[in-house]
Each structure stands twice: as structure tokens, then as C-alpha cells.
Design an enzyme around this catalytic site. Structure first.
Site, PDB file in Angstrom:
ATOM      1  N   SER A 143      27.993 118.043  62.359  1.00  0.00           N
ATOM      2  CA  SER A 143      26.993 117.320  61.573  1.00  0.00           C
ATOM      3  C   SER A 143      26.453 116.174  62.409  1.00  0.00           C
ATOM      4  CB  SER A 143      27.635 116.762  60.298  1.00  0.00           C
ATOM      5  OG  SER A 143      26.777 115.824  59.694  1.00  0.00           O
ATOM      6  N   TYR A 157      33.499 111.354  55.717  1.00  0.00           N
ATOM      7  CA  TYR A 157      32.789 112.590  56.088  1.00  0.00           C
ATOM      8  C   TYR A 157      32.415 112.578  57.575  1.00  0.00           C
ATOM      9  CZ  TYR A 157      29.319 116.362  55.999  1.00  0.00           C
ATOM     10  OH  TYR A 157      28.612 117.524  56.254  1.00  0.00           O
TER      11      TYR A 157
HETATM   12  N1  LIG Z   1      23.908 120.707  53.717  1.00  0.00           N
HETATM   13  C1  LIG Z   1      23.734 119.856  54.707  1.00  0.00           C
HETATM   14  O1  LIG Z   1      22.802 119.022  54.731  1.00  0.00           O
HETATM   15  C2  LIG Z   1      24.681 119.852  55.868  1.00  0.00           C
HETATM   16  C3  LIG Z   1      24.357 119.069  56.984  1.00  0.00           C
HETATM   17  C4  LIG Z   1      25.223 119.039  58.065  1.00  0.00           C
HETATM   18  C5  LIG Z   1      26.380 119.803  58.041  1.00  0.00           C
HETATM   19  N2  LIG Z   1      26.654 120.558  56.941  1.00  0.00           N
HETATM   20  C6  LIG Z   1      27.878 121.346  56.966  1.00  0.00           C
HETATM   21  O2  LIG Z   1      27.516 122.712  56.729  1.00  0.00           O
HETATM   22  C7  LIG Z   1      28.626 123.389  56.128  1.00  0.00           C
HETATM   23  C8  LIG Z   1      28.157 124.131  54.889  1.00  0.00           C
HETATM   24  O3  LIG Z   1      27.682 123.171  53.953  1.00  0.00           O
HETATM   25  P1  LIG Z   1      26.764 123.548  52.718  1.00  0.00           P
HETATM   26  O4  LIG Z   1      25.742 122.495  52.634  1.00  0.00           O
HETATM   27  O5  LIG Z   1      26.384 124.965  52.799  1.00  0.00           O
HETATM   28  O6  LIG Z   1      27.827 123.281  51.526  1.00  0.00           O
HETATM   29  P2  LIG Z   1      28.021 123.994  50.114  1.00  0.00           P
HETATM   30  O7  LIG Z   1      28.678 122.955  49.257  1.00  0.00           O
HETATM   31  O8  LIG Z   1      26.774 124.624  49.623  1.00  0.00           O
HETATM   32  O9  LIG Z   1      29.082 125.142  50.455  1.00  0.00           O
HETATM   33  C9  LIG Z   1      30.396 124.816  50.847  1.00  0.00           C
HETATM   34  C10 LIG Z   1      31.330 125.905  50.339  1.00  0.00           C
HETATM   35  O10 LIG Z   1      32.644 125.546  50.789  1.00  0.00           O
HETATM   36  C11 LIG Z   1      33.547 125.883  49.758  1.00  0.00           C
HETATM   37  N3  LIG Z   1      34.770 125.100  49.887  1.00  0.00           N
HETATM   38  C12 LIG Z   1      34.934 123.774  49.712  1.00  0.00           C
HETATM   39  N4  LIG Z   1      36.215 123.439  49.850  1.00  0.00           N
HETATM   40  C13 LIG Z   1      36.901 124.585  50.112  1.00  0.00           C
HETATM   41  C14 LIG Z   1      38.261 124.884  50.349  1.00  0.00           C
HETATM   42  N5  LIG Z   1      39.210 123.930  50.310  1.00  0.00           N
HETATM   43  N6  LIG Z   1      38.596 126.152  50.601  1.00  0.00           N
HETATM   44  C15 LIG Z   1      37.665 127.141  50.611  1.00  0.00           C
HETATM   45  N7  LIG Z   1      36.350 126.912  50.380  1.00  0.00           N
HETATM   46  C16 LIG Z   1      35.975 125.647  50.148  1.00  0.00           C
HETATM   47  C17 LIG Z   1      32.797 125.556  48.467  1.00  0.00           C
HETATM   48  O11 LIG Z   1      33.358 126.233  47.350  1.00  0.00           O
HETATM   49  C18 LIG Z   1      31.385 126.009  48.800  1.00  0.00           C
HETATM   50  O12 LIG Z   1      31.171 127.352  48.386  1.00  0.00           O
HETATM   51  C19 LIG Z   1      29.667 122.305  55.864  1.00  0.00           C
HETATM   52  O13 LIG Z   1      30.589 122.302  56.931  1.00  0.00           O
HETATM   53  C20 LIG Z   1      28.869 121.022  55.881  1.00  0.00           C
HETATM   54  O14 LIG Z   1      29.676 119.897  56.219  1.00  0.00           O
HETATM   55  C21 LIG Z   1      25.840 120.611  55.857  1.00  0.00           C
END
Ligand SMILES: NC(=O)c1ccc[n+]([C@@H]2O[C@H](COP(=O)([O-])OP(=O)(O)OC[C@H]3O[C@@H](n4cnc5c(N)ncnc54)[C@H](O)[C@@H]3O)[C@@H](O)[C@H]2O)c1
Length: 252
Positions: A143, A157
Site C-alpha cells: 500500500s 495499517y
Molecule cells: N482498497 C484500497 O484502496 C486498497 C489500497 C491499497 C491496498 N489495498 C490492499 O488490497 C488488498 C485487498 O483490499 P480490498 O480493498 O479488496 O479489501 P476488501 O475488504 O474488499 O476485501 C478483503 C477481503 O479479505 C477478507 N479477510 C479479512 N480478514 C480475513 C481473515 N482474517 N482471513 C481471511 N480473509 C479475511 C475479507 O473477508 C474480505 O473479503 C488488501 O491487502 C488491502 O490492504 C487496498
């Protein structure tokens, strides 16, 4: 012909957002995809939509027994693993804070999923890749908050993501002799469940859009191209790198 024909992949966080988008795309490109998530209902819906190429594995990435069982199932069915993409994470918006105000429980819950979860997933994923002796590609999700002031105010985070990015680089060094490549993807702000509280607030949303020189936030579909590249043999000379797909957020 698909770009991932015949490959066995596992994606964590596959029931939502970026992981779900990748799961659909990997299957479309010919991979068999183990879908890991703790949200059983959303996982079943995603797997149902993808069809035969999906293997739903209800798993909590913070629990080593649960993770080990998921990879055992992949081992039993397919005997190998070619691609591992770690997307499961939490961001405790409204609870995460600068260190002097940060509750240790918020720190712990964040680091448990985001860093310990990636460690445990990689631990069991690497073992399966090493068993086959044919190498593989690991993709971890970093990130901009792990590197830049876009993480201001979110010390749990941001530090968890910086940890993931450091782990990615050192794993790349140590597993290269086994033919296992390890790279990171660094997304900008992507409209998903994770960021919904930010995107739903008009003032915060306007600031987020302004922070991306490209003039908008991203969608899970925006993150598919880089994941396919890193999962496929097209990226066979890439390891230890972070690939920014962030609408220019990190330029600021
Ligand atoms: N959305 C953004 O703006 C953004 C930006 C930078 C990085 N990221 C990273 O991208 C990745 C995906 O994020 P996203 O936005 O798609 O999130 P999201 O919340 O849409 O999806 C995350 C998924 O992880 C699952 N999860 C959470 N804890 C868990 C656990 N203990 N065991 C198994 N599953 C678990 C949740 O149930 C969910 O389905 C993450 O690593 C996030 O940190 C996201």
C-alpha cells in the site's frame, strides 16, 4: 489460449474487492483458483459465479491450523501451487490512529490479519511451491500508506503494510534459487468494502480523488492487469519489485 492456462493459484481475500476481481480474471485466463476468505457466505457466492475453476476454502488467515488445512486441500487435489496472491487485509477506519492515541487492540487486530496473515499464507504456500520443485509466483499486496504520508493518521495499517513490503523483498532474495518469484502490488485508493467508509463521505472522497493525479479512484478491475502479468510467465524476470498501480497517488 488463456494467459494462466493450467496454473494452480490461491488468492486470499477472494470474496471481495481486489482479490475477488483477480479470482474472476485468473479463472477467465485458464487457472484453477483456490479462494481463501473468512466470509463464508460471500466466498460461496464468488465461487458459485466462477464455477468449476473455483475451489472455495473458508479460512481465517490469522489461524495457522486453518491456513495449513487450506493448503493441504490444494495439495490433495492438485499436488502443487503455481501462483499465490495475498489480498486479505483489514483497515480499521475510525479506530486506527497515530501511535500516542492508538489502542493496542486495534494495532493487534490490524497486524494479525495484515502481516501475520501474509506470513502464515506465504509459509504454507511456499512449502507447497517448493515441494513441486517447479517454482512459482507470489504476489503480496502492499500500500502507498506503507511508504508515503498517504497513511497519515493510520499508524497500525501503514506499519502493517510496510511490514508486508519488507517481507516481500526479503522473500524474493531467499526463494529465487527455488524459482519462486515474489513481488508486490501497490494499489492506489480502490473502491471496495475496505474503503467504503472513506468513499461514502463526500468530503473525504473529494480529497481522495484530488490525491490521485489521474483524477479518480480505482476499481478492482483496474488492478487485474498487473496481477495477471505477475501471475503469468510474462513476468518471469521480475522478482523483489513493487508495482505501483495507484493513479499517481505516490507521486505526491
Ligand atoms: N482498497 C484500497 O484502496 C486498497 C489500497 C491499497 C491496498 N489495498 C490492499 O488490497 C488488498 C485487498 O483490499 P480490498 O480493498 O479488496 O479489501 P476488501 O475488504 O474488499 O476485501 C478483503 C477481503 O479479505 C477478507 N479477510 C479479512 N480478514 C480475513 C481473515 N482474517 N482471513 C481471511 N480473509 C479475511 C475479507 O473477508 C474480505 O473479503 C488488501 O491487502 C488491502 O490492504 C487496498
Amino acid at each position: 489460449m488463456g494467459r494462466l492456462d493450467g496454473k494452480i493459484a490461491v488468492i486470499t481475500g477472494a470474496a471481495s474487492g481486489i482479490g475477488q476481481g483477480a479470482a474472476r480474471a485468473f479463472a477467465r485466463e485458464g487457472a484453477t483458483v483456490g479462494l481463501i476468505d473468512r466470509n463464508a457466505e460471500a466466498l460461496a457466492a464468488t465461487a458459485g459465479e466462477i464455477g468449476d475453476a473455483a475451489l472455495p476454502l473458508v479460512t481465517d488467515v490469522t489461524d495457522e491450523a486453518s491456513i495449513a488445512a487450506a493448503f493441504d486441500e490444494v495439495r490433495r487435489r492438485h499436488g502443487r501451487l503455481d501462483v499465490l496472491y495475498t489480498c486479505a487485509a483489514v483497515q480499521l477506519i475510525g479506530e486506527d490512529a497515530p501511535v500516542h492515541e492508538l489502542d493496542i487492540d486495534v494495532w493487534q487486530r490490524t497486524h494479525d490479519v495484515n502481516l501475520r496473515g501474509v506470513f502464515l499464507t506465504c509459509k504454507h504456500g511456499v512449502r507447497l511451491m517448493m515441494e513441486s520443485g517447479e517454482g512459482g509466483s507470489i504476489i503480496n499486496t502492499g500500500s502507498p500508506t506503507g511508504l508515503t504520508m498517504s497513511g497519515a493518521g493510520w499508524h497500525a495499517y501503514s506499519s502493517s503494510k510496510a511490514g508486508v513490503m519488507a517481507l516481500t523483498r526479503i522473500m524474493a532474495a531467499d526463494y529465487a534459487p527455488y524459482g519462486i518469484r515474489v513481488n508486490g502490488i501497490v494499489p492506489g485508493t480502490i473502491a471496495t468494502t475496505l474503503t467504503k467508509p472513506l468513499i461514502d463521505d463526500p468530503e473525504t472522497y473529494a480529497k481522495l480523488v484530488a490525491g490521485h493525479p489521474i483524477g479518480r479512484v480505482g476499481t478492482p478491475e483496474d488492478m487485474v492487469g498487473i496481477a495477471l502479468f505477475l501471475a503469468s510467465d510474462e513476468s518471469k524476470f521480475a522478482t523483489g519489485s513493487h508495482f505501483f498501480v495507484d493513479g499517481g497517488l505516490s507521486v505526491r
